[in-house]
Design a protein around this motif. Structure first.
Motif, PDB file in Angstrom:
ATOM      1  N   ALA B  36     171.717   9.812 102.095  1.00  0.00           N
ATOM      2  CA  ALA B  36     170.126   9.971 102.050  1.00  0.00           C
ATOM      3  C   ALA B  36     169.504   9.829 103.471  1.00  0.00           C
ATOM      4  CB  ALA B  36     169.789   9.215 101.027  1.00  0.00           C
ATOM      5  N   MET B  37     168.735  10.939 103.610  1.00  0.00           N
ATOM      6  CA  MET B  37     167.972  10.511 104.776  1.00  0.00           C
ATOM      7  C   MET B  37     166.441  10.262 104.679  1.00  0.00           C
ATOM      8  SD  MET B  37     169.678  13.847 106.779  1.00  0.00           S
ATOM      9  CE  MET B  37     170.013  14.503 105.140  1.00  0.00           C
ATOM     10  N   PRO B  38     165.782   9.409 105.237  1.00  0.00           N
ATOM     11  CA  PRO B  38     164.543   8.947 105.009  1.00  0.00           C
ATOM     12  C   PRO B  38     163.572  10.209 105.869  1.00  0.00           C
ATOM     13  CG  PRO B  38     165.437   7.668 106.824  1.00  0.00           C
ATOM     14  CD  PRO B  38     166.586   8.175 106.293  1.00  0.00           C
ATOM     15  N   MET B  39     162.454  10.722 105.211  1.00  0.00           N
ATOM     16  CA  MET B  39     161.778  11.775 105.715  1.00  0.00           C
ATOM     17  C   MET B  39     160.686  11.327 106.445  1.00  0.00           C
ATOM     18  SD  MET B  39     163.597  14.270 104.345  1.00  0.00           S
ATOM     19  CE  MET B  39     162.495  15.527 105.246  1.00  0.00           C
ATOM     20  N   LEU B  40     160.229  11.762 107.259  1.00  0.00           N
ATOM     21  CA  LEU B  40     159.259  11.216 108.094  1.00  0.00           C
ATOM     22  C   LEU B  40     158.003  11.335 107.688  1.00  0.00           C
ATOM     23  CD1 LEU B  40     160.331  12.842 111.572  1.00  0.00           C
ATOM     24  CD2 LEU B  40     160.645  10.509 110.810  1.00  0.00           C
ATOM     25  N   GLY B  41     157.488  12.133 106.631  1.00  0.00           N
ATOM     26  CA  GLY B  41     156.120  12.301 106.219  1.00  0.00           C
ATOM     27  C   GLY B  41     155.797  13.918 105.797  1.00  0.00           C
ATOM     28  N   VAL B  42     155.948  14.659 106.604  1.00  0.00           N
ATOM     29  CA  VAL B  42     155.768  16.305 106.183  1.00  0.00           C
ATOM     30  C   VAL B  42     156.993  16.976 106.266  1.00  0.00           C
ATOM     31  CG1 VAL B  42     154.162  18.303 106.626  1.00  0.00           C
ATOM     32  CG2 VAL B  42     153.553  15.897 107.361  1.00  0.00           C
ATOM     33  N   ALA B  43     157.282  17.595 105.130  1.00  0.00           N
ATOM     34  CA  ALA B  43     158.714  18.645 105.285  1.00  0.00           C
ATOM     35  C   ALA B  43     158.503  19.962 104.569  1.00  0.00           C
ATOM     36  CB  ALA B  43     159.469  17.763 104.569  1.00  0.00           C
ATOM     37  N   ALA B  44     158.768  20.879 105.559  1.00  0.00           N
ATOM     38  CA  ALA B  44     158.658  22.250 104.935  1.00  0.00           C
ATOM     39  C   ALA B  44     160.264  22.704 104.909  1.00  0.00           C
ATOM     40  CB  ALA B  44     158.084  23.213 106.066  1.00  0.00           C
ATOM     41  N   ILE B  45     160.402  23.094 103.591  1.00  0.00           N
ATOM     42  CA  ILE B  45     161.633  23.439 103.350  1.00  0.00           C
ATOM     43  C   ILE B  45     161.782  24.987 102.881  1.00  0.00           C
ATOM     44  CG2 ILE B  45     161.410  22.832 100.647  1.00  0.00           C
ATOM     45  CD1 ILE B  45     164.093  21.831 100.964  1.00  0.00           C
ATOM     46  N   ILE B  46     162.864  25.555 103.260  1.00  0.00           N
ATOM     47  CA  ILE B  46     163.213  26.994 103.019  1.00  0.00           C
ATOM     48  C   ILE B  46     164.701  27.006 102.277  1.00  0.00           C
ATOM     49  CG2 ILE B  46     163.451  29.347 104.001  1.00  0.00           C
ATOM     50  CD1 ILE B  46     161.269  28.424 106.056  1.00  0.00           C
ATOM     51  N   GLY B  47     164.939  27.755 101.444  1.00  0.00           N
ATOM     52  CA  GLY B  47     166.095  27.719 100.815  1.00  0.00           C
ATOM     53  C   GLY B  47     166.974  28.937 101.269  1.00  0.00           C
ATOM     54  N   ARG B  62     153.389  12.839 109.507  1.00  0.00           N
ATOM     55  CA  ARG B  62     152.061  13.520 109.434  1.00  0.00           C
ATOM     56  C   ARG B  62     151.023  13.816 110.506  1.00  0.00           C
ATOM     57  NH1 ARG B  62     149.392  12.996 104.438  1.00  0.00           N
ATOM     58  NH2 ARG B  62     147.220  13.338 104.803  1.00  0.00           N
ATOM     59  N   GLU B  63     151.215  12.823 111.575  1.00  0.00           N
ATOM     60  CA  GLU B  63     150.578  12.855 112.967  1.00  0.00           C
ATOM     61  C   GLU B  63     151.049  14.162 113.748  1.00  0.00           C
ATOM     62  OE1 GLU B  63     150.919   9.388 115.125  1.00  0.00           O
ATOM     63  OE2 GLU B  63     149.412   9.907 116.508  1.00  0.00           O
ATOM     64  N   THR B  64     152.380  14.033 113.789  1.00  0.00           N
ATOM     65  CA  THR B  64     152.835  15.248 114.385  1.00  0.00           C
ATOM     66  C   THR B  64     152.431  16.682 113.613  1.00  0.00           C
ATOM     67  OG1 THR B  64     154.840  13.792 115.086  1.00  0.00           O
ATOM     68  CG2 THR B  64     155.254  16.237 115.413  1.00  0.00           C
ATOM     69  N   GLY B  65     152.592  16.612 112.407  1.00  0.00           N
ATOM     70  CA  GLY B  65     152.407  17.438 111.714  1.00  0.00           C
ATOM     71  C   GLY B  65     150.909  18.123 111.974  1.00  0.00           C
ATOM     72  N   ILE B  66     149.992  17.288 112.184  1.00  0.00           N
ATOM     73  CA  ILE B  66     148.437  17.694 112.351  1.00  0.00           C
ATOM     74  C   ILE B  66     148.475  18.222 113.550  1.00  0.00           C
ATOM     75  CG2 ILE B  66     146.048  16.980 112.636  1.00  0.00           C
ATOM     76  CD1 ILE B  66     146.730  14.629 110.426  1.00  0.00           C
ATOM     77  N   PRO B 144     155.565  17.449 122.965  1.00  0.00           N
ATOM     78  CA  PRO B 144     154.604  16.554 123.246  1.00  0.00           C
ATOM     79  C   PRO B 144     153.875  15.895 122.242  1.00  0.00           C
ATOM     80  CG  PRO B 144     154.437  18.653 124.608  1.00  0.00           C
ATOM     81  CD  PRO B 144     155.462  18.911 123.461  1.00  0.00           C
ATOM     82  N   MET B 145     153.978  16.867 121.008  1.00  0.00           N
ATOM     83  CA  MET B 145     153.180  16.193 119.919  1.00  0.00           C
ATOM     84  C   MET B 145     153.867  15.035 119.135  1.00  0.00           C
ATOM     85  SD  MET B 145     152.720  19.819 120.083  1.00  0.00           S
ATOM     86  CE  MET B 145     151.566  20.876 120.502  1.00  0.00           C
TER      87      MET B 145
END
Lengths: 444, 158
Positions: B36-47, B62-66, B144-145
């Protein structure tokens, strides 16, 4: 001057531990940055050695002879003798040293620097730990802590017991192995009695060295091989006058050289192909699944593919090959090689290209190469055969257990397992040996 | 994971990120993972479906996502986002779609047939993802983000 220091240390001693009687004093000095001490009763004086007279054809740690007010004494360099780094001294500068008073004679030793004289109760002296310092344990009479510093007390009588210019051996870093046979007479009885059982320590150190230098783990999988190899290694190293201990990666490689199975990392040669082929049963089913975890660059997988294609011309074959080395496994699907690398009989399966030969689709279509770690579990279908040579020995013991559990989960009943030639399953009760020379087992 | 699948994902992730964000992208060491892997905060998933089954997951804080969403938007002369709002989510979804889409196209050219599911986006604290007996390839991308971890798990249909 010395007595002043003595008095001071004694006073201090009394302050800190008035109840402890100071009955042991030693002269302390440093070698390669570490603190050592020698019983003051053995030290005649502290000296500076200016000019040695070089004596040819002696051991490297014999610096020469020295004229001490008319007495000629030999000078031994402790740093060379114990293989600790030697501080560069400007040419002509005097070396620090001690004149030791031994049972029969006097002897000079060169050290990095003389520190002071310390006194304490001999009850504070603790026995040395086997992996202590850079000096062979049997030359250490104990370890003592004094004012926050740890001193290793050298037993000079033992170091120089045979003959002052020729100590029993060249002790080296972390070495605690059995004596090397000495050419001088009278050594055998002198060394055998007080040795800790060298076998166990020896083994532990070698195992440790193999795992840290080469990622090779000794366990039930390979310890039959390891034990016999250890004997061989000890003999051959002594013949060459070398240390039994493994101190770098090259030595670990040398130790392991006979371990690796035939054609590890190359295409299998005819003899191996024949023995594997002979151990394969005749089949009734029309579908054969083979798993080749730890396939590296893919040579083994291709050899298997050709071998199985020849052995079972009519069945549907599928080989899953995986490795955790991304660089190696990436080249596997499009492996290119020269003609001489494969057995001549394979010519039907080859196609020639610009850079050399590669396998025809008849073979490459049989194999699926994956970047995959066995220990991550697997979603593979049940296998008829698993080939994994010299792979499990490179896993830590706990992972070896998991590895076999995965194999047993994936392998069909009476499926075959081929391990490295010097490996065997951890738990033999689930396996039946078919061919020892190629380490082929059948799952019960 | 099949060796042939690795490069298309790594290449298209690199290509799309450099192209869309116009920044320097560094690829980290690839590695495998299954627990099981901890997720960073925002995840986009494609099957993924077709010859194979699996999924691709783009994971970032979340910060990187923004910042990544803002970067994409400003490069298209739009206003940056301050928060992970509707616009930011749609932008990240699109980024995931572009990368996966290009990878699948590359794979198609190699003769592997993959279908994509519509992307979905997850946000939240303390999330973890686990798929037992399903080994994932992690492709870390340093921008850089911040860091985007591309987590690809594909297995052959038996």
């Amino acid at each position: 001057m010395t007595s002043q220091i003595e008095r001071k240390t004694e006073q201090h001693k009394e302050e800190v531990a008035a109840q402890d009687v100071v009955d042991f004093k030693m002269v302390t000095f440093t070698l390669g940055g570490k603190d050592y001490g020698i019983d003051i009763m053995r030290v005649k004086e502290i000296a500076k050695f200016q000019q040695f007279t070089y004596v040819p054809n002696t051991a490297p740690y014999v610096r020469g002879v020295y004229n001490l007010r008319g007495d000629i004494i030999s000078i031994i360099d402790f740093r060379l003798m114990f293989n600790v780094p030697v501080e560069e001294k400007p040419e002509g500068k005097a070396e620090n040293g001690l004149i030791l008073r031994l049972e029969q004679n006097q002897l000079g030793v060169v050290v990095d620097s003389i520190d002071k004289v310390v006194g304490f109760s001999s009850r504070q002296i603790q026995p040395p730990h086997p992996i202590f310092g850079d000096i062979n344990i049997k030359f250490i009479s104990g370890v003592v802590e004094h004012q926050g510093r740890l001193y290793i007390i050298l037993d000079v009588d033992r170091i120089f017991q045979k003959e002052e210019k020729k100590p029993a051996e060249r002790p080296t870093a972390a070495e605690t192995v059995e004596e090397e046979p000495e050419e001088k007479e009278g050594t055998a009885e002198a060394t055998s009695a007080e040795e800790p059982p060298p076998e166990a320590i020896n083994r532990e150190f070698l195992q440790e060295a193999l795992s840290s230098f080469r990622g090779f783990y000794v366990s039930g999988v390979n310890d039959q091989w390891f034990i016999s190899r250890m004997g061989e290694w000890e003999l051959s190293r002594r013949e060459k006058g070398l240390d039994v201990q493994i101190t770098d990666r090259d030595e670990a490689e040398a130790f392991l050289a006979p371990f690796w199975s035939r054609c590890n990392g190359s295409f299998w040669e005819e003899a191996l192909l024949r023995s594997v082929s002979a151990s394969l049963p005749d089949l009734e089913n029309s579908l054969v699944h083979v798993w080749n975890p730890g396939c590296g660059g893919g040579h083994e997988s291709y050899s298997l593919a050709v071998l199985l294609r020849e052995r079972y011309p009519d069945v549907q074959l599928k080989i899953w090959a995986g490795d955790t080395d991304l660089m190696k496994i990436s080249t596997a699907p499009n492996l290119v090689f020269q003609e001489g690398e494969v057995p001549a009989s394979w010519s039907d399966y080859l196609v020639s290209g610009r850079n050399g030969y590669s396998f025809s689709a008849a073979i490459t279509d049989l194999i699926l190469f994956e970047f995959s770690d066995v220990l991550n579990g697997t979603a593979l279908p049940r296998m008829d055969m698993i080939v994994s040579r010299d792979v499990v020995s490179t896993l830590e013991p706990a992972k070896q257990v998991k590895f076999f559990a995965t194999l047993e989960e994936v392998l069909k009943p009476s499926g075959l397992l081929m391990l490295g030639e010097n490996e065997q399953p951890l738990d033999m009760s689930s396996w039946e040996l078919i061919d020892d020379t190629i380490s082929m087992y059948r799952f019960r | 994971m099949r060796v042939e699948y690795i490069n298309p994902f790594v290449e298209s992730a690199y290509n799309i990120l450099t192209e869309v964000l116009k920044v320097e992208v560094q690829r980290g060491e690839l590695y495998l993972k299954n627990a099981a892997m901890p997720m960073l905060g925002v995840a986009a998933i494609i099957g993924l479906a077709g010859d194979v089954e699996g999924r691709v997951l783009f994971d970032m804080t979340r910060e990187t996502g923004i910042k990544v969403a803002s970067g994409m938007l400003t490069s298209m002369d739009m206003d940056p986002v301050e928060d992970l709002n509707e616009m930011a989510r749609a932008t990240l979804t699109e980024l995931a779609n572009m990368i996966t889409g290009q990878a699948v196209t590359k794979l198609h050219n190699l003769g592997f047939k993959f279908d994509l599911t519509p992307p979905a986006i997850f946000t939240g604290e303390n999330m973890s993802v686990s798929d037992s007996n399903f080994e994932a390839l992690i492709v870390p991308m340093d921008l850089p983000m911040g860091k985007i971890e591309i987590n690809v798990a594909i297995r052959e249909r038996a």
